[in-house]
Design an enzyme around this catalytic site. Sequence first.
Site, short mmCIF file in Angstrom:
data_model
loop_
_atom_site.label_atom_id
_atom_site.label_comp_id
_atom_site.label_asym_id
_atom_site.label_seq_id
_atom_site.Cartn_x
_atom_site.Cartn_y
_atom_site.Cartn_z
N HIS A 97 60.75 -26.07 87.16
CA HIS A 97 59.37 -26.33 86.75
C HIS A 97 59.29 -26.30 85.22
O HIS A 97 59.98 -25.50 84.57
CB HIS A 97 58.44 -25.27 87.36
CG HIS A 97 57.00 -25.65 87.22
ND1 HIS A 97 56.32 -25.48 86.05
CD2 HIS A 97 56.12 -26.23 88.09
CE1 HIS A 97 55.07 -25.93 86.20
NE2 HIS A 97 54.93 -26.38 87.44
N GLU A 146 56.85 -34.38 87.41
CA GLU A 146 55.71 -33.67 86.86
C GLU A 146 55.69 -33.78 85.33
O GLU A 146 56.24 -32.90 84.64
CB GLU A 146 55.80 -32.19 87.21
CG GLU A 146 55.75 -31.90 88.68
CD GLU A 146 55.13 -30.54 88.93
OE1 GLU A 146 54.15 -30.47 89.65
OE2 GLU A 146 55.62 -29.56 88.34
#
Length: 222
Positions: A97, A146
């Site tokens: 992430h 993302e």
Amino acid sequence: MNEPTPLVIANLKANKTLGEFTNWLEKVGTESANFTGTVVICPSFPFLAIASQKLAVGNWPLKLGAQDLSRFEQGAYTGEVAASQIASICQYVIIGHSERRQNFKEDDEVLFEKTTNAQKANLEIIYCVQSKKDEIPEGVKIVAYEPTFAIGTGNPDTPENVKIVARNIKKKKDITVLYGGSVASENVKSYLTKDEVDGILVGATNSLDPQKFVSILKSASF
Ligand code: PGA
């Protein structure tokens, strides 16, 4: 991936106390009964075990994932959580992430070690990349695109660009592709296209409020 799509991940990040989380889980569990895809809930580490018990009792159609794992296996690593420990409770783990890459300086070397550990423990990896240039380790089957400008900003990437990135990732490997970054019930449908964008990763913006998260599920069927 063998699970039905769309695949929807809720990344709760470092949010909620235990009581707040169990209330959230009960609401989401009860109201997600008719969703035909796959929902993976990723709470903080200390809540995974209780969540797993609650899922079994409630018989809710939810799966569990961890938000991170250690680059080391079990041993003298105070404060770490090893892949095999996570795999004894849940099926999925998020790796790479952008908040881990930025705040904890995780580079490809660390992320690849984490990936190897997760693979050895048979965890399903949700590997996050921020652009099409980011490397995807061998054997990863689920990738979440993302872009950082879209995370927590209310400024999502365009569906057109997300599809281009998804096609690009799928060209190289047979991979389930998710999009994450300011996904809401109003825009979720525009990202999901069969055989291109197979699901979404919802972060703090729209997963912390159970009603907002459930409305995303309701709008997210193919
Ligand atoms: P957001 O976050 O949905 O709050 O934009 C996405 C993420 O961090 O994965």
